[in-house]
Scaffold this motif. Structure first.
Motif, PDB file in Angstrom:
ATOM      1  N   LEU A 183       0.832  -1.204   0.000  1.00 18.31           N
ATOM      2  CA  LEU A 183       0.000   0.000   0.000  1.00 18.31           C
ATOM      3  C   LEU A 183       0.866   1.254   0.000  1.00 18.31           C
ATOM      4  O   LEU A 183       0.583   2.216  -0.724  1.00 18.31           O
ATOM      5  CB  LEU A 183      -0.931   0.007   1.215  1.00 18.31           C
ATOM      6  CG  LEU A 183      -2.166  -0.861   1.126  1.00 18.31           C
ATOM      7  CD1 LEU A 183      -2.891  -0.887   2.467  1.00 18.31           C
ATOM      8  CD2 LEU A 183      -3.096  -0.385   0.035  1.00 18.31           C
ATOM      9  N   ALA A 236     -16.206   3.117   5.045  1.00 21.60           N
ATOM     10  CA  ALA A 236     -15.038   2.397   4.518  1.00 21.60           C
ATOM     11  C   ALA A 236     -14.096   3.356   3.801  1.00 21.60           C
ATOM     12  O   ALA A 236     -12.871   3.252   3.933  1.00 21.60           O
ATOM     13  CB  ALA A 236     -15.483   1.271   3.587  1.00 21.60           C
ATOM     14  N   HIS A 237     -14.643   4.295   3.060  1.00 22.01           N
ATOM     15  CA  HIS A 237     -13.796   5.261   2.355  1.00 22.01           C
ATOM     16  C   HIS A 237     -13.068   6.173   3.328  1.00 22.01           C
ATOM     17  O   HIS A 237     -11.900   6.525   3.098  1.00 22.01           O
ATOM     18  CB  HIS A 237     -14.634   6.069   1.364  1.00 22.01           C
ATOM     19  CG  HIS A 237     -15.059   5.280   0.175  1.00 22.01           C
ATOM     20  ND1 HIS A 237     -16.025   5.706  -0.700  1.00 22.01           N
ATOM     21  CD2 HIS A 237     -14.659   4.083  -0.292  1.00 22.01           C
ATOM     22  CE1 HIS A 237     -16.193   4.809  -1.648  1.00 22.01           C
ATOM     23  NE2 HIS A 237     -15.373   3.803  -1.418  1.00 22.01           N
ATOM     24  N   ALA A 293     -10.289   4.191   4.767  1.00 17.99           N
ATOM     25  CA  ALA A 293      -9.212   4.082   3.773  1.00 17.99           C
ATOM     26  C   ALA A 293      -8.371   5.354   3.744  1.00 17.99           C
ATOM     27  O   ALA A 293      -7.133   5.291   3.649  1.00 17.99           O
ATOM     28  CB  ALA A 293      -9.799   3.792   2.394  1.00 17.99           C
ATOM     29  N   ASP A 294      -9.024   6.518   3.826  1.00 14.75           N
ATOM     30  CA  ASP A 294      -8.276   7.779   3.874  1.00 14.75           C
ATOM     31  C   ASP A 294      -7.380   7.820   5.111  1.00 14.75           C
ATOM     32  O   ASP A 294      -6.210   8.216   5.038  1.00 14.75           O
ATOM     33  CB  ASP A 294      -9.232   8.977   3.903  1.00 14.75           C
ATOM     34  CG  ASP A 294      -9.909   9.233   2.566  1.00 14.75           C
ATOM     35  OD1 ASP A 294      -9.404   8.754   1.529  1.00 14.75           O
ATOM     36  OD2 ASP A 294     -10.953   9.920   2.562  1.00 14.75           O
ATOM     37  N   SER A 325      -4.474   5.469   4.681  1.00 14.39           N
ATOM     38  CA  SER A 325      -3.526   6.012   3.697  1.00 14.39           C
ATOM     39  C   SER A 325      -2.619   7.061   4.322  1.00 14.39           C
ATOM     40  O   SER A 325      -1.397   7.024   4.150  1.00 14.39           O
ATOM     41  CB  SER A 325      -4.286   6.619   2.508  1.00 14.39           C
ATOM     42  OG  SER A 325      -4.999   5.638   1.814  1.00 14.39           O
TER      43      SER A 325
END
Length: 118
Positions: free
Chosen positions: A8, A65-66, A69-70, A73
């Motif tokens: 990732l 979920a988004h 993910a941010d 990240s």
């Protein structure tokens, strides 16, 4: 593609470099972005009951979920910039918490560590 933090990070680093954004990804800026994304995650749960928060619909789950993910990240990029091995740091922190919160003393009780010493 392998499911790993290294993979990732490689993809995130490539994404940033292709856009010449790495120059903006200082530890300070990444930490601030991480905090901002955590706030956006909180917004999805604000005013929900415990039960509602545990049974989000598909659309809300995807939005959450988004946000997760941010957060992941930015966390991965921050760790890379500071040369922190997130897996090793997490293993170390779990070991610390196992000492601070012994099972026989804290099972079913969610107080902070200092409150157990009283």
């Amino acid at each position: 593609m392998p499911d790993s933090l290294d993979a990732l990070n490689g993809r995130l680093l490539k994404f940033a470099r292709e856009r010449d954004w790495e120059q903006f990804q200082s530890p300070k800026n990444l930490a601030m972005a991480l905090a901002g994304e955590a706030g956006e995650l909180l917004e999805h749960f604000q005013w929900l009951t415990e039960q509602q928060s545990a049974s989000l619909g598909p659309e809300k789950t995807r939005a959450v979920a988004h946000e997760l993910a941010d957060i992941l990240s930015y966390l991965i990029r921050l760790a890379e910039r500071l040369d922190v091995d997130l897996i090793a740091a997490t293993e170390e922190k779990i070991a610390i918490n196992e000492q601070r919160y012994p099972v026989d003393r804290v099972r079913g009780d969610a107080r902070r560590a200092a409150e157990y010493e009283r």
